[in-house]
Design an enzyme around this catalytic site. Sequence first.
Site: not given
Length: 397
Positions: A75, A140
Site C-alpha cells: 500500500d 502499513e
Amino acid sequence: MTATDPVANLQTLIRCPSVTPAEGGALSALDAMLAPLGFTVDKVKASEAGTADIENLYARLGKDGPHLMFAGHTDVVPVGDEADWTHPPFAAEISKGELFGRGAVDMKGGIACFIAAVARHIEKNGPPKGSISFLITGDEEGPAINGTIKLLRWAAERGERWDACLVGEPTNPDRLGDMIKIGRRGSLSGKITVHGVQGHAAYPHLADNPVRGMLQLTQALMDPPFDGGTDDFQPSNLEVTTVDVGNPATNVIPAKASASFNIRFNDSWTAETLRAEILRRLDAAAGDGRLRPGREPVKYDIVWADRPSHVFLTRNNALIASLSSAVEGVIGRSPKLSTTGGTSDARFIKDYCPVVEFGLVGQTMHMVDERVAVSDLETLTAIYETFIAHWFANAGA
C-alpha cells in the site's frame, strides 16, 4: 518478464494503484512473480468493525528451517495533485536513470529487489537449504489494524515460525548502504482536555479561560526533557501535535481546550512508566497558580491512544552481521546501526523473531515525484542476494 529483474518487478508493482486501503492488483502481481519460483501463496483478508477490509499476502518457499522472512507493504500514500508530478504517479516511467512512481521508494522498490534477489539465488544455487517467506500487507500506511499484526497471528496459528526477518523499508538517509535499523523507539499518544467556563471576552472575571490552563500543562509536558538518551537510542521527545478550542468567535472565551501529543521514547521507559510520569507532570502543573492567580487548580482529563508502540532493540548478532557484511561486500563501506526515526511494522514482528530493516534511500518517499535511481535497484538486489547467502550459511552453521 522474469522475476530476476528488479526494475521490471518494480514497474509492475507501481502500475498497481494500491493507495491504502485499495489492493489495486499489487498482491495479484506478487502472486504471479512468486508462484513460478515455487512459493506457496496465500491471500489473507483481514477485517475489523469500523475499518476497511484489507488484503494481505503470505508466501513460503520450503518446509524446513532455518526460516528467513521478508516483510513489507504494497500500500502507498495518496499522490496529491497528479498535475504536480513530472511523470504520472502510476506509470512507472524511467527518465535520466530514475524510475518515477508512487511507492518507488516506500516500499515497492524493496519488495521488487528482494524478489529479484531470491530469483537470482534460486537460478544460481537452487532453493535455499531452509525456507524463505514473504509477509506483505496492504495496511502499513493506514491504521495498521488489518495488516501485519493480524497476518502474523494468522500465520503463527497455522504453525509458522521464523528465525529472522528483514523489513525492506527505506532506511538510508542519503546513500544506499548508509544505515541498518536494528530497533525503534516506542510511541505513545494522548489527548488532554482542559475544562473552563465560557464567557464574554470583555468580562474575564465571569469566565475561566481554559487556554491558560492548557499552556501550563503543555509546557510541563515538553520541559524539562524526559531523558538525555541512552547508548542505543536518542533522547525521548514529546511533541504537542494539535491544539483546539472549537471556537470561531473572537469575543467568546471558550469552555474547553484540547491538545493532542505524541512522545517517541527510548529504553529508559515503558508505556506504563511513561504514562505515570506524564500524569505526575500534569498534576503538578495543574496545581501551579502562577498563570491563574486566585483560581482553582486546572481541571483536565486525559485519554490515551489504544495501542502504544513499544521500544525494541535487536541484538541478534548473526542477523546483523549477515546484513552488514553483505552491504560492505557489495558497496565497500560499513552501514551505521541505528534506532532513529519513526515506527514501522517491525514493531509487530519483533514479538515473533529478531528483525532488522534495510532498503532504499528514503529522500523522496511520500513526496511528489517519488523516484529511485535504477542503479540503486540493481545494487540493493545484489545486497539482498548476498545477504540471503550469508544468512543461510550462518544460520545453518
